[in-house]
Design an enzyme around this catalytic site. Structure first.
Site, short mmCIF file in Angstrom:
data_model
loop_
_atom_site.label_atom_id
_atom_site.label_comp_id
_atom_site.label_asym_id
_atom_site.label_seq_id
_atom_site.Cartn_x
_atom_site.Cartn_y
_atom_site.Cartn_z
CG HIS A 130 -4.20 -5.30 2.37
ND1 HIS A 130 -4.58 -3.94 2.02
CD2 HIS A 130 -5.09 -5.54 3.23
CE1 HIS A 130 -5.31 -3.63 2.96
NE2 HIS A 130 -5.81 -4.62 3.73
CB CYS B 162 -6.37 -2.33 6.66
SG CYS B 162 -6.15 -4.29 7.05
CD GLU C 35 -2.90 -0.98 0.24
OE1 GLU C 35 -3.08 0.03 -0.40
OE2 GLU C 35 -3.68 -2.35 0.05
#
Length: 180
Positions: free
Chosen positions: A139, A120, A56
């Site tokens: 992730h 998250c 991410e």
């Protein structure tokens, strides 16, 4: 799995399980940063939609409408009132992705700019805000869909070691520029 594998010798690895609770995240993440003063924090979260290991790039401040495991949702629907809408990690995720992919592990690594506006993303933003960008979020798909714990552990080991390498080299450049 990563605790079993470890990281390179000059790295102290601390592993914590963070509950899926907004209020706990708001307390715990700053407390962990204060306790350890780490060079980098890497958060790992399971996504039922993920089919790859996903790096991410950024965390988002607003849009949190889903109830957590305590049936709670922040009234403001944001992480940090008055904080920037998005905070990017100082880690160059594109470089990390390319390097890890080149290692030939049996795991596909991809990049994302949206960690999902749930715990998250909330955790990632909170950590990025606390650390001025010295955080990362990965992730992973659920175990067995398609990767084993061992495959994910090896992938995380490689990813974190590459992140540390990229971070150390970017700081060398920053320090070099300050000296001139």
């Amino acid at each position: 799995e990563l605790e079993k594998l470890g990281l390179r010798d000059d790295v102290d690895l601390h592993v914590y399980e963070v509950p899926v609770e907004y209020q706990t995240v708001q307390r715990l993440i700053p407390a962990l940063w204060k306790k350890h003063s780490p060079q980098l924090v890497v958060h790992v979260g399971v996504s039922g939609m993920a089919t790859t290991v996903t790096l991410e790039k950024c965390g988002h401040n607003a849009g949190y409408k889903g109830l957590d495991n305590c049936r709670f949702c922040p009234g403001s629907q944001c992480c940090v009132e008055g904080g920037p809408e998005c905070i990017d990690s100082i880690i160059d995720m594109d470089t990390v992705c390319k390097r890890v992919s080149a290692l030939g592990l049996d795991v596909t690594v991809t990049i994302s700019k949206d960690a999902g506006r749930y715990l998250c993303d909330f955790t990632y933003y909170t950590s990025l805000y606390q650390s001025h960008g010295r955080s990362a979020f990965v992730h992973v798909p659920p175990l067995g869909k398609p990767y084993t714990a061992e495959q994910l552990g090896r992938a995380l080991q490689a990813i974190i070691e590459e992140m540390l390498d990229v971070l150390e080299h970017s700081e060398d450049k920053i320090n070099c520029q300050h000296e001139h």
